[in-house]
Design an enzyme around this catalytic site. Structure first.
Site, PDB file in Angstrom:
ATOM      1  N   MET A   2      29.679  16.031   3.850  1.00  0.00           N
ATOM      2  CA  MET A   2      30.800  16.916   3.649  1.00  0.00           C
ATOM      3  C   MET A   2      31.313  16.750   2.221  1.00  0.00           C
ATOM      4  SD  MET A   2      34.306  17.248   5.838  1.00  0.00           S
ATOM      5  CE  MET A   2      35.100  15.738   5.396  1.00  0.00           C
ATOM      6  N   PRO A   3      30.701  17.401   1.254  1.00  0.00           N
ATOM      7  CA  PRO A   3      31.170  17.285  -0.127  1.00  0.00           C
ATOM      8  C   PRO A   3      32.558  17.900  -0.320  1.00  0.00           C
ATOM      9  CG  PRO A   3      28.938  18.138  -0.068  1.00  0.00           C
ATOM     10  CD  PRO A   3      29.449  18.148   1.337  1.00  0.00           C
ATOM     11  N   TYR A   4      33.335  17.226  -1.137  1.00  0.00           N
ATOM     12  CA  TYR A   4      34.676  17.677  -1.509  1.00  0.00           C
ATOM     13  C   TYR A   4      34.743  17.618  -3.029  1.00  0.00           C
ATOM     14  CZ  TYR A   4      39.732  17.368  -2.299  1.00  0.00           C
ATOM     15  OH  TYR A   4      41.014  17.565  -2.754  1.00  0.00           O
ATOM     16  N   TYR A  36      30.292  23.317   5.065  1.00  0.00           N
ATOM     17  CA  TYR A  36      30.956  22.019   4.966  1.00  0.00           C
ATOM     18  C   TYR A  36      31.153  21.557   3.519  1.00  0.00           C
ATOM     19  CZ  TYR A  36      29.902  22.180   9.869  1.00  0.00           C
ATOM     20  OH  TYR A  36      29.822  22.583  11.181  1.00  0.00           O
ATOM     21  N   PHE A  61      33.659  21.776   0.419  1.00  0.00           N
ATOM     22  CA  PHE A  61      35.048  22.102   0.133  1.00  0.00           C
ATOM     23  C   PHE A  61      35.302  21.995  -1.373  1.00  0.00           C
ATOM     24  CE2 PHE A  61      34.733  20.551   4.393  1.00  0.00           C
ATOM     25  CZ  PHE A  61      35.503  21.449   5.127  1.00  0.00           C
TER      26      PHE A  61
END
Length: 71
Positions: A1-3, A39, A41
């Site tokens: 889940m990269p942010y 996924y 963000f």
């Protein structure tokens, strides 16, 4: 889940430019890391120019210096 968090000075980017940044940052993570875009963000945080400094001055002050005087 990269942010991904992108901080820019407030008022320098249009809504369309911010949309493009979000889209392209997402594309990079999908292409390079094989991530599902569902996924990924991306948050753009706009910092007031009074709260961002360089060379010992706020960006507000620096940008005022760069504006030519009006007669």
């Amino acid at each position: 889940m990269p942010y991904v968090k992108v901080e820019i000075a407030k008022g320098i980017a249009s809504v369309d430019q911010k949309r493009a940044v979000i889209r392209r940052m997402t594309e990079v993570l999908v292409e390079e890391l094989g991530r599902n875009p569902e996924y990924v963000f991306v948050v753009i945080d706009e910092v007031d120019t009074d709260n961002w400094g360089r060379k010992g001055l706020s960006l507000t002050d620096l940008w005022q210096q760069d504006k030519p005087d009006k007669p």
